[in-house]
Every structure is written in structure tokens, then in C-alpha cells.
Design a protein around this motif. Structure first.
Motif, PDB file in Angstrom:
ATOM      1  N   GLU A   1       0.827  -1.208   0.000  1.00 27.47           N
ATOM      2  CA  GLU A   1       0.000   0.000   0.000  1.00 27.47           C
ATOM      3  C   GLU A   1       0.864   1.263   0.000  1.00 27.47           C
ATOM      4  OE1 GLU A   1      -3.285   2.278   2.802  1.00 27.47           O
ATOM      5  OE2 GLU A   1      -2.483   0.347   3.430  1.00 27.47           O
ATOM      6  N   VAL A   2       0.569   2.167  -0.923  1.00 26.13           N
ATOM      7  CA  VAL A   2       1.236   3.463  -0.981  1.00 26.13           C
ATOM      8  C   VAL A   2       0.506   4.382  -0.001  1.00 26.13           C
ATOM      9  CG1 VAL A   2       1.761   5.440  -2.440  1.00 26.13           C
ATOM     10  CG2 VAL A   2       2.018   3.128  -3.338  1.00 26.13           C
TER      11      VAL A   2
ATOM     12  N   GLU B   1       2.225   8.479  -5.376  1.00 27.90           N
ATOM     13  CA  GLU B   1       1.353   9.013  -4.333  1.00 27.90           C
ATOM     14  C   GLU B   1       0.090   8.179  -4.291  1.00 27.90           C
ATOM     15  OE1 GLU B   1      -0.366  13.012  -5.518  1.00 27.90           O
ATOM     16  OE2 GLU B   1       1.288  12.819  -6.946  1.00 27.90           O
ATOM     17  N   PRO B   2      -0.611   8.200  -3.170  1.00 30.05           N
ATOM     18  CA  PRO B   2      -1.842   7.421  -3.082  1.00 30.05           C
ATOM     19  C   PRO B   2      -2.826   7.826  -4.181  1.00 30.05           C
ATOM     20  CG  PRO B   2      -1.215   8.258  -0.925  1.00 30.05           C
ATOM     21  CD  PRO B   2      -0.321   8.923  -1.924  1.00 30.05           C
TER      22      PRO B   2
ATOM     23  N   VAL C   1       0.928  -3.445  -5.999  1.00 31.85           N
ATOM     24  CA  VAL C   1       0.420  -2.096  -5.768  1.00 31.85           C
ATOM     25  C   VAL C   1      -0.802  -1.912  -6.664  1.00 31.85           C
ATOM     26  CG1 VAL C   1       0.910   0.369  -5.955  1.00 31.85           C
ATOM     27  CG2 VAL C   1       2.700  -1.207  -5.204  1.00 31.85           C
ATOM     28  N   LYS C   2      -1.936  -1.560  -6.065  1.00 33.51           N
ATOM     29  CA  LYS C   2      -3.177  -1.455  -6.825  1.00 33.51           C
ATOM     30  C   LYS C   2      -3.700  -0.025  -6.951  1.00 33.51           C
ATOM     31  CE  LYS C   2      -4.499  -6.175  -6.131  1.00 33.51           C
ATOM     32  NZ  LYS C   2      -3.265  -6.663  -6.623  1.00 33.51           N
ATOM     33  N   ASP C   3      -3.479   0.782  -5.944  1.00 36.72           N
ATOM     34  CA  ASP C   3      -3.994   2.156  -5.930  1.00 36.72           C
ATOM     35  C   ASP C   3      -2.839   3.136  -5.809  1.00 36.72           C
ATOM     36  OD1 ASP C   3      -6.761   1.448  -6.029  1.00 36.72           O
ATOM     37  OD2 ASP C   3      -6.614   0.818  -3.935  1.00 36.72           O
TER      38      ASP C   3
ATOM     39  N   ALA D   1      10.720   4.262  -4.878  1.00 36.40           N
ATOM     40  CA  ALA D   1       9.646   5.195  -4.544  1.00 36.40           C
ATOM     41  C   ALA D   1       8.513   4.490  -3.803  1.00 36.40           C
ATOM     42  CB  ALA D   1       9.123   5.870  -5.816  1.00 36.40           C
ATOM     43  N   VAL D   2       8.145   3.291  -4.254  1.00 35.73           N
ATOM     44  CA  VAL D   2       7.058   2.544  -3.601  1.00 35.73           C
ATOM     45  C   VAL D   2       7.446   2.162  -2.181  1.00 35.73           C
ATOM     46  CG1 VAL D   2       5.754   0.377  -3.628  1.00 35.73           C
ATOM     47  CG2 VAL D   2       5.952   1.731  -5.714  1.00 35.73           C
TER      48      VAL D   2
END
Length: 105
Positions: free
Chosen positions: A2-3, A22-23, A56-58, A80-81
Motif C-alpha cells: 500500500e502506498v 502518491e496514493p 500495488v493497486k492504488d 519510490a514505492v
């Protein structure tokens, strides 16, 4: 993965790329590159493949490419993630290992 916050990896130097995450909702990808006409599809595929591998999905991803190789793009997206996911230096020092280079999955 999750970001949770905004994070960046990379530089604007030649043969590098600056990746900002970013989210977000879903995967939103923005690419700026002087070689977008020649390599845009490959840049996009590399970024999306790396996000998929990291589960990562979102996320909203912005890539400013200065002629980076695929391996550099992967490293910048991973960096970055991991930064945006809340890994702290204390956790790393306490033995929590970062899954660099495709070690996960």
C-alpha cells in the motif's frame, strides 16, 4: 503493498528517471520522456510490471524519463514505492528486509 504517502526516487540526470508515487484510486500513470515516441510503450510496460510484482493497486505514478534503461526504471519504481509504503530506517535496522529486485513473489 500500500502506498501511504508521496515519495520520489531518482534524478533528472541523463540516463536516469525520476519516479514519484502518491496514493490514488486504481493505477494512474503519467510519463514524460524525450524518447516517448520510440520507447513509450516499453517504459509503460516496465512501470506497470513492477507495480504488479509489488502488488500495488492504488497509486498515481509520474515518471520523468531522461533515457533510463529498464533496470533503472524498475529500481526507481521500487525505491519510490518502498519509501511511500512507510518502511523506516529503524525497521530496516531491526531486521525487516526490503524485497529488492523481485525477491517477493
Amino acid at each position: 503493498m500500500e502506498v501511504k504517502s508521496t515519495a520520489m526516487a531518482g534524478t533528472l540526470e541523463s540516463s536516469d528517471a525520476q519516479v514519484t508515487v502518491e496514493p490514488g484510486t486504481g493505477i494512474e500513470l503519467s510519463i514524460e520522456s524525450s524518447v516517448i515516441n520510440q520507447y513509450g510503450k516499453q517504459i509503460r510496460a516496465t512501470v506497470l510490471e513492477t507495480l504488479e510484482r509489488l502488488e500495488v493497486k492504488d497509486v498515481k505514478v509520474t515518471v520523468v524519463d531522461k533515457g533510463a534503461l529498464d533496470c533503472t526504471l524498475k529500481a526507481r519504481v521500487e525505491g519510490a514505492v518502498f519509501r511511500a509504503s512507510g518502511y523506516s530506517e529503524d525497521e530496516i535496522c531491526a531486521g525487516k528486509k526490503l524485497p529488492w529486485g523481485g525477491a517477493i513473489r
